[in-house]
Design an enzyme around this catalytic site. Sequence first.
Site, PDB file in Angstrom:
ATOM      1  CE1 TYR A 141      -3.420  -2.738   0.787  1.00 49.47           C
ATOM      2  CE2 TYR A 141      -4.595  -0.728   1.355  1.00 49.47           C
ATOM      3  CZ  TYR A 141      -4.601  -2.077   1.041  1.00 49.47           C
ATOM      4  OH  TYR A 141      -5.794  -2.742   0.984  1.00 49.47           O
ATOM      5  CE  LYS A 186       1.773 -17.381  -3.035  1.00 47.28           C
ATOM      6  NZ  LYS A 186       0.840 -18.517  -3.235  1.00 47.28           N
ATOM      7  CG  ASP A 219      -1.979 -20.032  -1.659  1.00 49.64           C
ATOM      8  OD1 ASP A 219      -1.475 -20.168  -0.525  1.00 49.64           O
ATOM      9  OD2 ASP A 219      -1.451 -20.504  -2.694  1.00 49.64           O
ATOM     10  CG  ASP A 243      -8.299  -4.692   2.005  1.00 55.76           C
ATOM     11  OD1 ASP A 243      -9.254  -4.275   2.680  1.00 55.76           O
ATOM     12  OD2 ASP A 243      -8.220  -4.558   0.762  1.00 55.76           O
ATOM     13  CG  ASP A 247     -13.965  -6.902   2.278  1.00 54.91           C
ATOM     14  OD1 ASP A 247     -13.640  -6.242   3.292  1.00 54.91           O
ATOM     15  OD2 ASP A 247     -14.502  -6.385   1.274  1.00 54.91           O
TER      16      ASP A 247
HETATM   17  C1  IPM Z   1     -10.432  -0.919   4.135  1.00 53.71           C
HETATM   18  C2  IPM Z   1     -10.474  -0.382   2.720  1.00 53.71           C
HETATM   19  C3  IPM Z   1      -9.255   0.485   2.471  1.00 53.71           C
HETATM   20  C4  IPM Z   1      -8.022  -0.428   2.544  1.00 53.71           C
HETATM   21  C5  IPM Z   1      -9.220   1.265   1.152  1.00 53.71           C
HETATM   22  C6  IPM Z   1     -10.468   2.079   0.947  1.00 53.71           C
HETATM   23  C7  IPM Z   1      -8.027   2.160   1.087  1.00 53.71           C
HETATM   24  O1  IPM Z   1     -10.618  -1.397   1.791  1.00 53.71           O
HETATM   25  O2  IPM Z   1     -10.364  -0.126   5.083  1.00 53.71           O
HETATM   26  O3  IPM Z   1     -10.494  -2.144   4.303  1.00 53.71           O
HETATM   27  O4  IPM Z   1      -7.716  -1.144   1.586  1.00 53.71           O
HETATM   28  O5  IPM Z   1      -7.389  -0.417   3.596  1.00 53.71           O
HETATM   29 MN    MN Z   2     -11.042  -3.310   2.706  1.00 57.97          MN
END
Ligand code: IPM
Ligand code: MN
Length: 362
Positions: A141, A186, A219, A243, A247
Amino acid sequence: MRADIVVLPGDGIGPEVTTAAVAVLKAVGKRHGHEFRFTEHLIGGAAIDATGEPLPSATLDAARKADAVLLGAVGGPQWSDPKAKVRPEQGLLAIRKALGLYANLRPVKPHSVALGASPIKPHLLQGVDLIVVRELTGGIYFGDKTRSADSASDLCTYSVGEIERVVRRACELARTRRGKVTSVDKANVLETSRLWREVATRVVAEEFPDITLEHQLVDSMAMHLLAKPREYDVIVTENMFGDILTDEASMLAGSLGLLPSASLGEGRVGLYEPIHGSAPDIAGKGIANPYATILSAAMLLRHSLGLEVEAACIELAVDKALDAGVHTADIASAGRAANTAAATAAVLEQLQAHCYVAELRD
Ligand code: IPM
Ligand code: MN
Ligand code: NAD
């Protein structure tokens, strides 16, 4: 107690969910005799529109002086032109970096609503209680980026110090839980991951001999997380893996709209935000799930203000609102879904009904 809380609503559903969380914080403050002062500032697309910058200096100054920061979400299609020079997401990355918030805690402890709302089989969800500690201010990042007509690059770098501090944070957390840390990397491909694995192994051996450490490639971790989620306690990993895996982990809870987070550094000021984004597809409709942001406000009370009882009150109230069937569209299985306002009202009502703990204590 008195506390200054900076509120950054941001874009899309950001303002809708922060309004909900601020209402809950105000109610808790009033009930437990605290003076919370809220000041709103710009970030993300809203800030670009108003000032040309995704993180105006007034916002950063206010955040530095605050006791805690509560954030909604940033981003949206109107600021997503690939050729754009400034992006809302840069504001979020910049505030995390400027405040030194290297550890992003993302707990996943599914409520029984997940049994209906999650695509995962119910028997796999029972007893899941894990927390991902995502490194937040390093890795791909933040490395140098290049772009020419026919190529592009993003550099991924980690220093020993960056890995040590986040691994320590994960181990300290594991000591208050089941004492197990899964470090995800990884290492079969990436040099940064080989360093990550070496440092994690050394830190645990030297400083946390009581912690059980296991290593997992990212993975297969993506697969195990859904196949045997109960096995995990604390998962520590680099910025981008964390990240993506969180999700994915939101499906264990049933929705992105249920997962809170706390971003912490060495200082007391932390940043608290749901793990979801600005949800442009539902923004402005008043139907977003506010529970993730309300639960982030609970984390704010716990980690930045040291108000454990009040934090637990909010968590209990959200639990009870879910028990009572107040489900927004993302988790509603049948019948009418509650909108954001109704879900917020349900939490406020449950706070009234159940959160007398502080009065008993006094
Ligand atoms: C999160 C989001 C952010 C990240 C983006 C919007 C920069 O996806 O907070 O999870 O990747 O950290
Ligand atoms: Mn995110
Ligand atoms: P998203 O998290 O915004 O939405 C993904 C899906 O989940 C959508 O269908 C959305 O409607 C749903 N969803 C998310 N939160 C919800 C909630 N509280 N209640 C009900 N449904 C919810 O991800 P995306 O669509 O990939 O990204 C949209 C924008 O958000 C992008 O600009 C992205 O950069 C940004 N983003 C910001 C953050 C942040 O500010 N921390 C996090 C992730 C994405």
